[in-house]
Design a protein around this motif. Structure first.
Motif, mmCIF file in Angstrom:
data_model
loop_
_atom_site.group_PDB
_atom_site.id
_atom_site.type_symbol
_atom_site.label_atom_id
_atom_site.label_comp_id
_atom_site.label_asym_id
_atom_site.label_seq_id
_atom_site.Cartn_x
_atom_site.Cartn_y
_atom_site.Cartn_z
ATOM 1 N N ASN A 96 0.809 -1.210 0.000
ATOM 2 C CA ASN A 96 0.000 0.000 0.000
ATOM 3 C C ASN A 96 0.846 1.265 0.000
ATOM 4 N N ALA A 97 2.120 1.131 0.304
ATOM 5 C CA ALA A 97 3.004 2.300 0.362
ATOM 6 C C ALA A 97 3.258 2.810 -1.052
ATOM 7 N N PRO A 98 3.492 4.117 -1.196
ATOM 8 C CA PRO A 98 3.772 4.648 -2.526
ATOM 9 C C PRO A 98 5.076 4.070 -3.077
ATOM 10 N N ARG A 99 5.056 3.780 -4.356
ATOM 11 C CA ARG A 99 6.242 3.224 -5.001
ATOM 12 C C ARG A 99 7.197 4.351 -5.373
ATOM 13 N N PRO A 100 8.476 4.044 -5.467
ATOM 14 C CA PRO A 100 9.418 5.076 -5.924
ATOM 15 C C PRO A 100 9.154 5.422 -7.382
ATOM 16 N N ARG A 101 9.382 6.672 -7.728
ATOM 17 C CA ARG A 101 9.168 7.124 -9.099
ATOM 18 C C ARG A 101 10.286 6.590 -9.988
ATOM 19 N N ARG A 102 9.920 6.076 -11.143
ATOM 20 C CA ARG A 102 10.905 5.537 -12.068
ATOM 21 C C ARG A 102 11.590 6.679 -12.800
ATOM 22 N N MET A 103 12.902 6.601 -12.875
ATOM 23 C CA MET A 103 13.697 7.620 -13.559
ATOM 24 C C MET A 103 14.187 7.060 -14.891
ATOM 25 N N LEU A 104 14.130 7.905 -15.921
ATOM 26 C CA LEU A 104 14.571 7.496 -17.249
ATOM 27 C C LEU A 104 15.737 8.371 -17.687
#
Length: 108
Positions: free
Chosen positions: A33-41
């Motif tokens: 349920n915790a927010p996922r880390p934002r994917r970096m490109l």
């Protein structure tokens, strides 16, 4: 140690194991349920998604028509995937008959 004491210890051990398992499941559930880390490109990944050249990408970013990149170290520039996805959704809102940029000269 009597057999009653052994049975009681075994029962307590089973309760502790069940409690530990429940806590682990709860922790895993909380992680889901915790927010996922934002994917970096990186630049290469962005250019695989967006059908423009490198120079056009930087011009669009500078003009505010593309999400800003972020430096995560002095020589590493990244874009957040969620911002690019939002940008892709708004591309449809652009008017295809908008004409060319200011650099196009009108001939007399």
């Amino acid at each position: 140690m009597s057999s009653t004491e052994l049975a009681e210890r075994a029962c307590n051990g089973a309760r502790e194991a069940t409690t530990d398992q429940h806590e682990a499941e709860t922790r895993n559930g909380e992680l889901d349920n915790a927010p996922r880390p934002r994917r970096m490109l990186n630049e290469k990944q962005v250019l695989e998604i967006i059908p423009v050249g490198r120079t056009t990408l930087y011009r669009m970013e500078k003009a505010g028509r593309f999400p800003k990149s972020t430096y995560i170290s002095p020589n590493r520039r990244v874009w957040y995937e969620d911002q690019i996805v939002r940008w892709q959704e708004t591309v449809d809102e652009f008017d295809p008959r908008r004409g060319r940029g200011e650099a196009q000269r009108h001939r007399i």
